[in-house]
Each structure stands twice: as C-alpha cells, then as structure tokens.
Design a protein around this motif. Structure first.
Motif, PDB file in Angstrom:
ATOM      1  N   LEU A   1      -6.148  -1.902 -13.573  1.00  0.00           N
ATOM      2  CA  LEU A   1      -5.631  -1.019 -12.593  1.00  0.00           C
ATOM      3  C   LEU A   1      -5.154   0.508 -13.629  1.00  0.00           C
ATOM      4  N   TYR A   2      -5.021   1.563 -12.777  1.00  0.00           N
ATOM      5  CA  TYR A   2      -4.447   2.572 -13.374  1.00  0.00           C
ATOM      6  C   TYR A   2      -2.866   2.700 -13.561  1.00  0.00           C
ATOM      7  N   GLU A   3      -2.582   2.162 -14.867  1.00  0.00           N
ATOM      8  CA  GLU A   3      -1.164   1.775 -15.171  1.00  0.00           C
ATOM      9  C   GLU A   3      -0.230   2.886 -15.098  1.00  0.00           C
ATOM     10  N   HIS A   4      -0.851   4.423 -15.075  1.00  0.00           N
ATOM     11  CA  HIS A   4      -0.122   5.486 -15.133  1.00  0.00           C
ATOM     12  C   HIS A   4       0.237   5.891 -13.699  1.00  0.00           C
ATOM     13  N   LEU A   5      -0.111   5.070 -12.542  1.00  0.00           N
ATOM     14  CA  LEU A   5       0.210   5.322 -11.234  1.00  0.00           C
ATOM     15  C   LEU A   5       1.071   4.504 -10.926  1.00  0.00           C
ATOM     16  N   THR A   6       1.810   4.914  -9.681  1.00  0.00           N
ATOM     17  CA  THR A   6       2.648   3.906  -9.129  1.00  0.00           C
ATOM     18  C   THR A   6       1.905   3.043  -8.074  1.00  0.00           C
ATOM     19  N   GLY A   7       2.384   1.793  -7.316  1.00  0.00           N
ATOM     20  CA  GLY A   7       1.679   1.237  -6.825  1.00  0.00           C
ATOM     21  C   GLY A   7       1.166   1.928  -5.412  1.00  0.00           C
ATOM     22  N   ILE A   8       2.036   2.813  -4.845  1.00  0.00           N
ATOM     23  CA  ILE A   8       1.658   3.429  -3.606  1.00  0.00           C
ATOM     24  C   ILE A   8       0.639   4.443  -3.946  1.00  0.00           C
ATOM     25  N   GLN A   9       0.740   5.058  -5.087  1.00  0.00           N
ATOM     26  CA  GLN A   9      -0.144   6.096  -5.485  1.00  0.00           C
ATOM     27  C   GLN A   9      -1.692   5.322  -5.750  1.00  0.00           C
ATOM     28  N   TYR A  10      -1.701   4.043  -6.174  1.00  0.00           N
ATOM     29  CA  TYR A  10      -2.909   3.626  -6.460  1.00  0.00           C
ATOM     30  C   TYR A  10      -3.647   3.202  -5.160  1.00  0.00           C
ATOM     31  N   LEU A  11      -2.765   2.715  -4.220  1.00  0.00           N
ATOM     32  CA  LEU A  11      -3.253   2.177  -2.810  1.00  0.00           C
ATOM     33  C   LEU A  11      -3.720   3.615  -2.276  1.00  0.00           C
ATOM     34  N   ASN A  12      -3.254   4.457  -2.305  1.00  0.00           N
ATOM     35  CA  ASN A  12      -3.698   5.876  -1.653  1.00  0.00           C
ATOM     36  C   ASN A  12      -5.006   6.450  -2.391  1.00  0.00           C
ATOM     37  N   PHE A  13      -5.237   6.137  -3.522  1.00  0.00           N
ATOM     38  CA  PHE A  13      -6.113   6.563  -4.331  1.00  0.00           C
ATOM     39  C   PHE A  13      -7.377   5.675  -3.803  1.00  0.00           C
ATOM     40  N   ILE A  14      -7.182   4.097  -3.615  1.00  0.00           N
ATOM     41  CA  ILE A  14      -8.304   3.653  -3.022  1.00  0.00           C
ATOM     42  C   ILE A  14      -8.733   4.026  -1.538  1.00  0.00           C
ATOM     43  N   SER A  15      -7.438   4.471  -0.888  1.00  0.00           N
ATOM     44  CA  SER A  15      -7.817   4.611   0.661  1.00  0.00           C
ATOM     45  C   SER A  15      -8.622   5.819   0.770  1.00  0.00           C
ATOM     46  N   ASP A  16      -8.389   6.930  -0.318  1.00  0.00           N
ATOM     47  CA  ASP A  16      -9.268   8.066  -0.210  1.00  0.00           C
ATOM     48  C   ASP A  16     -10.397   7.822  -0.799  1.00  0.00           C
ATOM     49  N   ILE A  17     -10.705   7.007  -1.410  1.00  0.00           N
ATOM     50  CA  ILE A  17     -12.163   6.651  -1.921  1.00  0.00           C
ATOM     51  C   ILE A  17     -12.863   6.144  -0.807  1.00  0.00           C
ATOM     52  N   TYR A  18     -12.233   5.214   0.059  1.00  0.00           N
ATOM     53  CA  TYR A  18     -13.003   4.621   1.130  1.00  0.00           C
ATOM     54  C   TYR A  18     -12.821   5.506   2.396  1.00  0.00           C
ATOM     55  N   SER A  19     -12.188   6.450   2.531  1.00  0.00           N
ATOM     56  CA  SER A  19     -12.009   7.522   3.541  1.00  0.00           C
ATOM     57  C   SER A  19     -11.229   6.785   4.887  1.00  0.00           C
TER      58      SER A  19
ATOM     59  N   THR B   1      -8.308   6.570   7.176  1.00  0.00           N
ATOM     60  CA  THR B   1      -7.469   7.469   7.718  1.00  0.00           C
ATOM     61  C   THR B   1      -5.880   7.069   7.492  1.00  0.00           C
ATOM     62  N   ARG B   2      -5.125   8.245   7.495  1.00  0.00           N
ATOM     63  CA  ARG B   2      -3.722   7.990   7.159  1.00  0.00           C
ATOM     64  C   ARG B   2      -3.053   7.035   8.026  1.00  0.00           C
ATOM     65  N   THR B   3      -3.360   6.864   9.496  1.00  0.00           N
ATOM     66  CA  THR B   3      -2.797   6.010  10.360  1.00  0.00           C
ATOM     67  C   THR B   3      -2.977   4.429   9.634  1.00  0.00           C
ATOM     68  N   ASP B   4      -4.169   4.324   9.716  1.00  0.00           N
ATOM     69  CA  ASP B   4      -4.725   2.965   9.219  1.00  0.00           C
ATOM     70  C   ASP B   4      -4.300   2.480   7.801  1.00  0.00           C
ATOM     71  N   ARG B   5      -4.246   3.343   7.003  1.00  0.00           N
ATOM     72  CA  ARG B   5      -3.797   3.163   5.428  1.00  0.00           C
ATOM     73  C   ARG B   5      -2.315   2.554   5.594  1.00  0.00           C
ATOM     74  N   GLU B   6      -1.493   3.405   6.409  1.00  0.00           N
ATOM     75  CA  GLU B   6      -0.090   2.993   6.433  1.00  0.00           C
ATOM     76  C   GLU B   6       0.088   1.732   7.164  1.00  0.00           C
ATOM     77  N   ILE B   7      -0.657   1.241   8.112  1.00  0.00           N
ATOM     78  CA  ILE B   7      -0.579   0.113   8.678  1.00  0.00           C
ATOM     79  C   ILE B   7      -0.934  -1.042   7.872  1.00  0.00           C
ATOM     80  N   ARG B   8      -1.913  -0.972   7.092  1.00  0.00           N
ATOM     81  CA  ARG B   8      -2.558  -1.928   6.266  1.00  0.00           C
ATOM     82  C   ARG B   8      -1.625  -2.036   5.173  1.00  0.00           C
ATOM     83  N   MET B   9      -1.182  -1.025   4.368  1.00  0.00           N
ATOM     84  CA  MET B   9      -0.250  -1.016   3.372  1.00  0.00           C
ATOM     85  C   MET B   9       0.830  -1.877   3.593  1.00  0.00           C
ATOM     86  N   LYS B  10       1.640  -1.423   4.741  1.00  0.00           N
ATOM     87  CA  LYS B  10       2.811  -2.030   5.189  1.00  0.00           C
ATOM     88  C   LYS B  10       2.667  -3.662   5.303  1.00  0.00           C
TER      89      LYS B  10
END
Length: 236
Positions: free
Chosen positions: A86-104, A106-115
């Motif tokens: 994992l990219y250890e210089h990122l926070t956990g939430i930054q990493y999850l957002n990074f992966i979410s961006d790669i797979y496009s 949506t903001r709503t879906d990522r927030e629901i799944r992250m939680k």
C-alpha cells in the motif's frame, strides 16, 4: 466469469512453475485454490490478475482475454496479493479515494461502501491515520476494503485471511458469501483447509504446478475431510 485455459508458466532457466492447468470459475462460485508452498498458486493468481505475463494458454475474464485487453479485464476484477503493498505516505481515506478514482466509483457509492466496510472491519477510527502507522492486520483490512470498493465481478485473493483476527476473518467470510450471492465470483488461495471446506462450493488442488483435483467441494473430498484428501493427494 473466469476461464483458465491450458495455462502454463516457466521462469528463467526453464523452471516450470505451472503446467497446463484449466479451471472454470462461474458467477456465484467461491472457488478455493489450495496447495503446498511453491505449488504454483501465487503464480496462477498473479497471471489471472494481469500482474504476471505468460506465453502458454489463455485466461479469460468475463469472456475477454487478459492478454488482448488487460484493462477491460481489470475493470471488473479486484486482486489482493499475499502481501499487499500500500502507499504508506497516504492516509487510509486517501488511499480508498485513490482506488475509487481509478475505478471511477461515484462519490455517493464510494461513501456508502467505505462506511459499510470500514465499520464492519472496525477501521473507521483509523482512516485518517497514515498507512505507515497501521499494523499488518490493519493494512490487510484496508486492502480488503479497497478490493470491494468498486463492486468487482471477480475477486482474486491470495491468502486473504493471513494477518486477520478471528472477528475480521468471520467478517470477510460473510462478505465473500454475500458478494457471490449477488452474482460475483471469488477465486482464492488459502492454507486454512477448514475454511476452504466450509466456505467454498468448488475446490482445485495443485501440486508441483499440476492440477491433481478439481470440481465441487463434495466431489473432491467425498466422505473424507478436505484435509485428509489433501494430505493423501500431495503424498502420492
């Protein structure tokens, strides 16, 4: 969902790691891939994920060759290696957002799944911390959450239970079963044969790069335990 056709892989010096194996994983399958250390499990999983190139045979994901269109295959796939980097210089939430961006995602879906997944794995309080501060188990949990974040159709997991505490292991087993009930497929390796016997509807056993048993869990183990069958097969 996943079709491994006459797949072989040799490394430099001519060492044959995997020899002409064929496996079919259908939607809804939780397919266990078991074998001793060095049997060829990780080589196969890395080839399926598109990380490792190969010359012999083919691997189709959702009907598409990983050789011909790896990007299309990876869009519907998630891969967790045996030791996630994992990219250890990122926070956990930054990493999850990074992966979410790669797979496009949506903001709503990522927030629901992250939680959902962070709460299930009790990682929510730590998502704002740097990954470098995480324990091995926490990193494994984050890698699992990232794998499910884009709702993949195929999950490729290499020893996913290593480093997880009993509660997290139970959570992962539940999520795996739910995901496959919704039409996804899982192809994973494990050394925990009791887990494979209880969780998987299909099993493949590999020895020295050769497939020595393959089919439904019941047909592979018969009236014995999976552990007994495994020990008999690898000792032959």
């Amino acid at each position: 969902m996943l079709s491994i056709k006459n797949f072989s892989k040799s490394y430099r010096g001519g060492k044959r790691a995997v020899n002409n194996i064929s496996i079919e994983v259908k939607a809804g399958d939780i397919y266990g891939f078991i074998g001793h250390n060095g049997a060829g499990k990780t080589t196969t999983l890395r080839a399926v994920s598109g990380v490792l190139d190969f010359e012999e045979g083919d691997i189709l994901i959702n009907g598409i060759s990983i050789k011909k269109d790896p990007v299309a295959c990876k869009k519907v796939t998630a891969y967790i290696p045996d030791n996630p980097d994992l990219y250890e210089h990122l926070t956990g939430i930054q990493y999850l957002n990074f992966i979410s961006d790669i797979y496009s995602v949506t903001r709503t879906d990522r927030e629901i799944r992250m939680k959902k997944y962070a709460d299930l794995f009790e990682l929510t309080p730590n998502l704002g911390d740097l990954i470098s501060s995480y324990s091995h188990g926490m990193k494994q949990k984050l890698a699992i959450i990232a794998a499910f974040i884009h709702n993949p159709k195929l999950l490729i997991l290499d020893e996913p239970f290593v480093g997880l505490d009993p509660k997290a292991s139970h959570t992962l087993k539940t999520i795996m079963a739910e995901s496959c009930a919704e039409g996804s497929a899982i192809f994973f390796s494990t050394h925990v044969l009791e887990v494979a016997e209880k969780l998987c509807n299909k099993i493949a056993i590999i020895k020295g790069g050769n497939l020595i048993a393959c089919g439904t869990t019941e047909s592979v183990k018969g009236n014995q335990s999976l552990e007994d069958v495994f020990m008999e097969l690898i000792d032959e």
